[in-house]
Enzyme design. Structure first.
Site, mmCIF file in Angstrom:
data_model
loop_
_atom_site.group_PDB
_atom_site.id
_atom_site.type_symbol
_atom_site.label_atom_id
_atom_site.label_comp_id
_atom_site.label_asym_id
_atom_site.label_seq_id
_atom_site.Cartn_x
_atom_site.Cartn_y
_atom_site.Cartn_z
ATOM 1 N N ARG A 226 0.943 -1.291 0.033
ATOM 2 C CA ARG A 226 -0.144 0.075 0.086
ATOM 3 C C ARG A 226 0.959 1.243 0.049
ATOM 4 O O ARG A 226 1.953 1.127 0.633
ATOM 5 C CB ARG A 226 -0.835 -0.016 1.254
ATOM 6 C CG ARG A 226 -2.084 -0.812 1.197
ATOM 7 C CD ARG A 226 -3.041 -0.769 0.081
ATOM 8 N NE ARG A 226 -4.059 -1.595 0.284
ATOM 9 C CZ ARG A 226 -4.326 -2.541 -0.581
ATOM 10 N NH1 ARG A 226 -3.359 -3.060 -1.435
ATOM 11 N NH2 ARG A 226 -5.465 -3.466 -0.609
ATOM 12 N N HIS A 274 -1.086 0.021 -9.607
ATOM 13 C CA HIS A 274 -2.012 -0.972 -8.791
ATOM 14 C C HIS A 274 -2.265 -2.230 -9.526
ATOM 15 O O HIS A 274 -3.705 -2.580 -9.375
ATOM 16 C CB HIS A 274 -2.907 -0.149 -7.840
ATOM 17 C CG HIS A 274 -3.389 -1.000 -6.762
ATOM 18 N ND1 HIS A 274 -3.664 -0.367 -5.537
ATOM 19 C CD2 HIS A 274 -3.398 -2.420 -6.385
ATOM 20 C CE1 HIS A 274 -4.176 -1.335 -4.459
ATOM 21 N NE2 HIS A 274 -3.726 -2.439 -5.084
HETATM 22 P P1 NDP Z 1 -1.407 -11.755 4.919
HETATM 23 O O1 NDP Z 1 -2.460 -11.183 5.954
HETATM 24 O O2 NDP Z 1 -1.548 -13.120 4.282
HETATM 25 O O3 NDP Z 1 -0.005 -11.496 5.361
HETATM 26 C C1 NDP Z 1 0.684 -10.341 6.110
HETATM 27 C C2 NDP Z 1 2.017 -10.579 6.483
HETATM 28 O O4 NDP Z 1 2.339 -9.237 7.041
HETATM 29 C C3 NDP Z 1 2.174 -11.650 7.601
HETATM 30 O O5 NDP Z 1 3.233 -12.455 7.516
HETATM 31 C C4 NDP Z 1 1.972 -10.734 8.934
HETATM 32 O O6 NDP Z 1 2.640 -11.475 10.048
HETATM 33 C C5 NDP Z 1 3.011 -9.673 8.296
HETATM 34 N N1 NDP Z 1 2.758 -8.301 9.177
HETATM 35 C C6 NDP Z 1 1.599 -8.008 9.469
HETATM 36 N N2 NDP Z 1 1.678 -6.865 10.283
HETATM 37 C C7 NDP Z 1 3.091 -7.070 10.532
HETATM 38 C C8 NDP Z 1 3.929 -6.071 11.636
HETATM 39 N N3 NDP Z 1 3.298 -5.186 12.252
HETATM 40 N N4 NDP Z 1 5.453 -6.567 11.663
HETATM 41 C C9 NDP Z 1 5.744 -7.420 11.062
HETATM 42 N N5 NDP Z 1 4.981 -8.170 9.947
HETATM 43 C C10 NDP Z 1 3.676 -7.921 10.136
HETATM 44 O O7 NDP Z 1 -1.608 -10.698 3.749
HETATM 45 P P2 NDP Z 1 -1.436 -10.948 2.205
HETATM 46 O O8 NDP Z 1 0.067 -11.865 1.859
HETATM 47 O O9 NDP Z 1 -2.519 -11.632 1.611
HETATM 48 O O10 NDP Z 1 -1.400 -9.543 1.379
HETATM 49 C C11 NDP Z 1 -0.447 -8.504 1.896
HETATM 50 C C12 NDP Z 1 -0.941 -7.278 1.459
HETATM 51 O O11 NDP Z 1 -0.582 -7.128 0.012
HETATM 52 C C13 NDP Z 1 -2.441 -7.037 1.537
HETATM 53 O O12 NDP Z 1 -2.591 -6.508 2.524
HETATM 54 C C14 NDP Z 1 -2.299 -5.677 0.339
HETATM 55 O O13 NDP Z 1 -2.374 -4.528 0.946
HETATM 56 C C15 NDP Z 1 -1.552 -6.156 -0.485
HETATM 57 N N6 NDP Z 1 -1.796 -6.423 -2.004
HETATM 58 C C16 NDP Z 1 -1.438 -5.648 -2.950
HETATM 59 C C17 NDP Z 1 -1.774 -6.143 -4.249
HETATM 60 C C18 NDP Z 1 -1.629 -5.334 -5.416
HETATM 61 O O14 NDP Z 1 -2.013 -5.568 -6.528
HETATM 62 N N7 NDP Z 1 -0.406 -4.170 -5.196
HETATM 63 C C19 NDP Z 1 -2.650 -7.112 -4.348
HETATM 64 C C20 NDP Z 1 -3.034 -7.966 -3.263
HETATM 65 C C21 NDP Z 1 -2.469 -7.610 -2.092
HETATM 66 P P3 NDP Z 1 2.224 -12.730 10.575
HETATM 67 O O15 NDP Z 1 2.447 -13.881 9.605
HETATM 68 O O16 NDP Z 1 3.140 -12.921 11.963
HETATM 69 O O17 NDP Z 1 0.744 -12.573 11.009
HETATM 70 C C1 OXD Z 2 -5.781 -6.418 -2.703
HETATM 71 C C2 OXD Z 2 -5.315 -5.456 -3.761
HETATM 72 O O1 OXD Z 2 -5.589 -5.925 -1.566
HETATM 73 O O2 OXD Z 2 -5.818 -5.548 -4.946
HETATM 74 O O3 OXD Z 2 -6.383 -7.339 -2.961
HETATM 75 O O4 OXD Z 2 -4.593 -4.406 -3.519
#
Ligand code: NDP
Ligand code: OXD
Length: 311
Positions: A226, A274
C-alpha cells in the site's frame, strides 16, 4: 434458501461477478447495490473499497466480504459497526501474479537492466559481469499468503531470500526474522527490499528515511503493498542522493497518481498502476461462496479477519 447480496465494485463491470455466482452458487443472488429494494434485509455484502454511503445504506449488515486481500479500505471507515465480520480473499490467483511481478523486477535489477536501459540512451555498448542469483539478497516484508509465495518463488529461482513478519516463521531456505527488534538486522544486508505487508496502524509509514537508510547503499525498494507504507518524499530524497539505486511502486499514497506528482519523473523509479496482482473472478467467487456458506452454517468463515490486529 436464496440469499441476496449487494455488490459494490467500481474497478470493472459487475456482470461477470454476477454470472460467476449464478454458475457456482445459484443460491447466492448477487445484485448491484443500487438496485437492492430492501436494504434493511441485507446481511452480507460483497465489496471492493466501499464508500461511506454504501455502508450507511445497509444498517443490518453482519458480514462484509472483500474482493481483495487487503482490508484497510474497509477497516478505515470510522463508523464501521464494531461487530461487523470482515472477510478477505486469500490468494485467489494473486499469489501467482505477485510471484511474476517480483521475479520480473528483481531480475531487472539483478541482471543490470536498469544500467543497460541508461546506457542505451547514450548509445553505449558495454557489458557488465553477471553474478549468481545466490549472491543477490532479497528481503520480503510480510510472509503471509503473498509474501510467502513470493519468497518460495524467488528461492526456486536461486535467490538468497529472507523475510520479516510479526510472528516467527519456519520456511525452507528462507531466513526468517520477526518483530520490531529484528527489523534493522533484516534490512542491513539486502540488495532489494520487497513490501507485502498489510496496511495497519503498526505498518503505516514504516518505509521512511530511517528505515530506508538502514538498507545498504545501492539497494532497491519494491512496494506492491500500500502507498501509505511509504513516505514518498523520503524515497525521492534517497534516490536523489544515490543511497538507493532504484525503486518500483505499484501502489502510491493517493491513487490514481496525480499527473503533477514528482514520482512520475523520478529517474530510477518505475511505476505501475496498482496492478501487481488482481483478484481472479472464478477463485474469488469460490472463496466468497465458501465464506457465505460458513456464515449461513454458523461456523467461522475461512477468510475472517482479526479486526483487532487490522489484517
Ligand atoms: P497476509 O495477511 O496473508 O500476510 C500479512 C503478513 O504481514 C503476515 O506475514 C504478517 O505477519 C505480516 N505482518 C503484519 N503486520 C506486521 C507487523 N506489524 N510487523 C511485521 N509483520 C507484519 O496478507 P497477504 O499476503 O494476503 O497480502 C499482503 C498485502 O498485499 C495486502 O494487505 C495488500 O495490502 C497487498 N496487496 C496488494 C496487491 C497489489 O496488486 N498491489 C494485491 C493484493 C494484495 P504474521 O504472519 O506474523 O501474521
Ligand atoms: C488487494 C489489492 O488488496 O488488490 O487485494 O490491492
Amino acid at each position: 434458501m436464496t440469499i441476496t447480496c449487494p455488490i459494490y465494485y467500481t474497478a470493472g463491470p459487475i456482470q461477470p461477478w454476477v454470472d460467476a455466482f449464478a454458475r457456482q452458487y445459484p443460491h447466492i443472488k448477487v445484485v448491484d447495490w443500487q438496485h437492492i429494494r430492501h436494504p434493511e434485509e441485507v446481511r452480507y455484502a460483497i465489496v471492493w473499497q466501499p464508500t461511506r454511503e454504501f455502508l450507511q445504506r445497509f444498517p443490518n449488515l453482519q458480514a462484509i466480504l472483500n474482493l481483495g486481500a487487503g482490508v484497510d479500505g474497509i477497516l478505515g471507515h470510522p463508523q464501521l459497526p464494531a461487530n461487523l465480520q470482515v472477510i478477505r480473499l486469500k490468494d485467489a490467483g494473486m499469489a501467482e501474479q505477485m510471484n511474476q511481478y517480483f521475479a520480473y523486477h528483481i531480475m531487472h535489477f539483478h541482471r543490470s537492466m536498469d544500467t543497460y536501459q541508461r546506457q542505451q540512451t547514450q548509445q553505449q555498448w558495454l557489458p557488465h559481469p553477471a553474478t549468481p542469483a545466490s549472491n543477490f539478497r532479497v528481503g520480503i516484508l510480510g510472509l503471509g499468503q503473498l509474501g510467502r509465495s513470493v519468497a518460495n518463488c524467488l528461492v526456486s529461482l536461486g535467490y538468497d531470500v529472507c523475510g520479516w513478519s510479526r510472528s516467527d516463521k519456519d520456511i525452507d531456505n528462507v531466513q526468517c526474522y520477526s518483530g520490531d527488534e529484528q527489523l534493522h538486522e533484516f534490512l542491513g544486508q539486502l540488495d532489494t527490499l520487497c513490501c507485502l505487508l498489510p496496511l495497519t496502524d503498526s505498518t503505516r509509514n514504516l518505509l521512511d528515511r530511517h528505515t530506508l537508510q538502514r538498507l545498504p547503499k545501492g539497494a532497491v525498494l519494491i512496494n506492491a503493498a500500500r502507498g501509505e507504507h511509504l513516505i514518498e518524499d523520503d524515497l525521492l530524497a534517497l534516490l536523489n542522493n544515490g543511497h538507493l539505486r532504484g525503486a518500483v511502486l505499484d501502489t502510491v499514497r493517493h491513487e490514481p497518481l496525480s499527473p503533477d506528482s514528482p514520482l512520475w519523473q523520478q529517474p530510477g523509479l518505475m511505476i505501475t498502476p496498482h496492478c501487481a496482482a488482481q483478484s481472479w473472478i472464478e477463485p474469488s467467487v469460490t472463496q466468497i461462496g465458501q465464506n457465505i456458506n460458513a456464515l449461513l452454517a454458523g461456523t467461522e468463515p475461512p477468510g475472517l479477519v482479526e479486526r483487532s490486529r487490522g489484517y
